[in-house]
Design a protein around this motif. Structure first.
Motif, PDB file in Angstrom:
ATOM      1  N   GLU A  32     -98.937 -89.907-107.637  1.00  6.59           N
ATOM      2  CA  GLU A  32     -99.981 -90.790-107.154  1.00  6.59           C
ATOM      3  C   GLU A  32    -100.576 -91.599-108.312  1.00  6.59           C
ATOM      4  OE1 GLU A  32    -101.656 -88.904-103.936  1.00  6.59           O
ATOM      5  OE2 GLU A  32    -103.584 -89.886-104.154  1.00  6.59           O
ATOM      6  N   SER A 129    -106.487 -93.347 -89.142  1.00  2.54           N
ATOM      7  CA  SER A 129    -106.655 -92.013 -89.747  1.00  2.54           C
ATOM      8  C   SER A 129    -105.334 -91.364 -90.124  1.00  2.54           C
ATOM      9  CB  SER A 129    -107.361 -91.072 -88.770  1.00  2.54           C
ATOM     10  OG  SER A 129    -108.582 -91.606 -88.364  1.00  2.54           O
ATOM     11  N   VAL A 131    -102.613 -92.051 -92.146  1.00  3.67           N
ATOM     12  CA  VAL A 131    -102.126 -91.891 -93.526  1.00  3.67           C
ATOM     13  C   VAL A 131    -102.915 -90.802 -94.255  1.00  3.67           C
ATOM     14  CG1 VAL A 131    -102.008 -93.035 -95.783  1.00  3.67           C
ATOM     15  CG2 VAL A 131    -101.058 -94.162 -93.762  1.00  3.67           C
ATOM     16  N   SER A 132    -104.240 -90.800 -94.081  1.00  4.03           N
ATOM     17  CA  SER A 132    -105.045 -89.816 -94.814  1.00  4.03           C
ATOM     18  C   SER A 132    -104.916 -88.410 -94.223  1.00  4.03           C
ATOM     19  CB  SER A 132    -106.506 -90.249 -94.852  1.00  4.03           C
ATOM     20  OG  SER A 132    -107.005 -90.289 -93.538  1.00  4.03           O
ATOM     21  N   SER A 133    -104.355 -88.290 -93.015  1.00  2.00           N
ATOM     22  CA  SER A 133    -104.205 -86.956 -92.400  1.00  2.00           C
ATOM     23  C   SER A 133    -102.879 -86.292 -92.748  1.00  2.00           C
ATOM     24  CB  SER A 133    -104.293 -87.073 -90.872  1.00  2.00           C
ATOM     25  OG  SER A 133    -105.528 -87.617 -90.490  1.00  2.00           O
ATOM     26  N   SER A 136    -102.335 -82.672 -94.337  1.00  2.00           N
ATOM     27  CA  SER A 136    -103.397 -81.735 -93.953  1.00  2.00           C
ATOM     28  C   SER A 136    -103.342 -81.505 -92.449  1.00  2.00           C
ATOM     29  CB  SER A 136    -104.773 -82.245 -94.405  1.00  2.00           C
ATOM     30  OG  SER A 136    -105.015 -83.560 -93.945  1.00  2.00           O
ATOM     31  N   ARG A 151     -99.647 -98.380 -98.664  1.00  5.66           N
ATOM     32  CA  ARG A 151     -99.462 -97.041 -98.065  1.00  5.66           C
ATOM     33  C   ARG A 151     -98.598 -96.172 -98.966  1.00  5.66           C
ATOM     34  NH1 ARG A 151     -98.569 -99.647 -92.068  1.00  5.66           N
ATOM     35  NH2 ARG A 151    -100.783 -99.935 -91.601  1.00  5.66           N
ATOM     36  N   SER A 154    -100.100 -93.601-101.282  1.00  2.00           N
ATOM     37  CA  SER A 154    -100.546 -92.268-100.857  1.00  2.00           C
ATOM     38  C   SER A 154     -99.536 -91.452-100.058  1.00  2.00           C
ATOM     39  CB  SER A 154    -101.872 -92.357-100.092  1.00  2.00           C
ATOM     40  OG  SER A 154    -102.012 -93.554 -99.409  1.00  2.00           O
ATOM     41  N   VAL A 155     -98.505 -92.085 -99.504  1.00  2.00           N
ATOM     42  CA  VAL A 155     -97.486 -91.322 -98.772  1.00  2.00           C
ATOM     43  C   VAL A 155     -96.093 -91.830 -99.133  1.00  2.00           C
ATOM     44  CG1 VAL A 155     -98.920 -90.759 -96.759  1.00  2.00           C
ATOM     45  CG2 VAL A 155     -97.634 -92.913 -96.782  1.00  2.00           C
ATOM     46  N   LYS A 267     -96.486 -87.330 -99.959  1.00  2.00           N
ATOM     47  CA  LYS A 267     -95.906 -87.847-101.195  1.00  2.00           C
ATOM     48  C   LYS A 267     -95.316 -86.700-102.003  1.00  2.00           C
ATOM     49  CE  LYS A 267     -96.856 -91.633-104.245  1.00  2.00           C
ATOM     50  NZ  LYS A 267     -95.620 -92.207-103.734  1.00  2.00           N
TER      51      LYS A 267
END
Ligand code: ARG
Length: 300
Positions: A32, A129, A131-133, A136, A151, A154-155, A267
């Motif tokens: 990252e 929501s 990409v940030s999920s 997790s 994007r 982060s992924v 990632k």
């Protein structure tokens, strides 16, 4: 999703095999940090190659592990692949008459789950929501998601599985016909999509963001926005749904660039990346992919 016990057991049992996996979290973090710097160079590179290059240094054992057919990504250790989507995007994902998320992407991830021997659980959530999920709340996202450099910070993305372009939905009697006509207009978009990013870059535009694409189209019909920018296939679905009221115009006419859809995943999880890419390849080779295109996209 992983349950801690399941992970602990699996890790204990397959410790030697999974050395690359064990370090994937660290790899993700350090990747990252460098992703922003390499964004420019990566711009024209294929996603998969790109990812391989970036993670090679941190996880030299990844290739070996991927070739071993017993290799299991930590994300799949409990036998469940949790897939995030936003089922407001027909024909790729929508809620069917039984209240279930259905559509091309859903059928595709179920076929992938079958190849990988895991159960697929769908989580329907807001597009913005997703990409940030990842990593997790969900393992991966399948949502007609366009590969973008932002994007990719982060992924990671699988090989792309569909080519798309943004379309412009207009009232049937609109005079908007070229890029310059969009300037100063009120533009409806789905929040956090590439249509949203394009709209924000148009000179003097006022962007109305919606959680559901269909709400943007309804506001177009009500005269609250001048046009809606959204991907080709959903635009065509809305055009036939609201036949006579709206028309869908090819974004090439507005100089919009082609886009590629891919599945997004955590990632640095090269094991999962290789597994899904291999499954995708099989699905294409054995004719399943073409069947799904016929059933969900061409049958519209
Ligand atoms: N392709 C566009 C993007 O990635 C829109 C995707 C919207 N997908 C959805 N399931 N709502 O930004």
């Amino acid at each position: 999703m992983k349950k801690f016990l399941a992970v602990a057991l699996t890790v204990a049992m397959t410790m030697t095999m999974l050395t690359a996996c064990g370090s994937s979290e660290t790899a993700a973090d350090s990747t990252e940090a460098t992703a922003a710097d390499s964004t420019e160079a990566a711009e024209t590179t294929e996603t998969a190659d790109d990812t391989a290059e970036e993670t090679e240094a941190e996880a030299p054992a990844a290739d070996e592990t991927a070739e071993n057919s017993d290799a299991v990504s930590e994300a799949l250790a409990d036998g469940v692949l949790t897939v995030g989507t936003n089922a407001e995007f027909p024909p790729f994902e929508y809620v069917d008459d039984n209240g279930e998320a259905d559509g091309f992407d859903m059928a595709l991830v179920k076929a992938i789950g079958e190849k990988l021997g895991v159960e697929v659980v769908i989580e329907n959530m807001e597009f913005a929501s997703l990409v940030s999920s990842i990593g997790s709340k969900i393992d991966i996202a399948a949502a007609g998601m366009t590969v973008t450099d932002e994007r990719k910070e982060s992924v990671d993305f699988t090989n792309s599985y569909y080519e798309a372009v943004q379309y412009v939905i207009l009232p049937a009697d609109s005079e908007i016909a070229a890029a310059a006509d969009l300037e100063g207009k009120t533009i409806g978009v789905q929040l956090g999509t590439t249509g949203d990013f394009i709209a924000e870059d148009i000179a003097d535009s006022t962007v109305s963001q919606y959680n559901k694409a269909v709400d943007a189209v309804n506001d177009l019909i009500n005269g609250r926005v001048d046009c809606v920018i959204i991907d080709k296939n959903p635009a065509l679905v809305f055009e036939s749904k609201f036949e006579g009221q709206v028309v869908a115009v090819d974004g090439a006419q507005f100089d919009f660039e082609p886009e590629e859809y891919a599945i997004a995943l955590p990632k640095g999880d090269t094991v999962l990346l290789d597994q899904i890419n291999a499954a995708l390849e099989e699905i294409k080779a054995d004719g399943t992919f073409d069947e799904l295109v016929k059933t969900y996209i061409e049958a519209e």
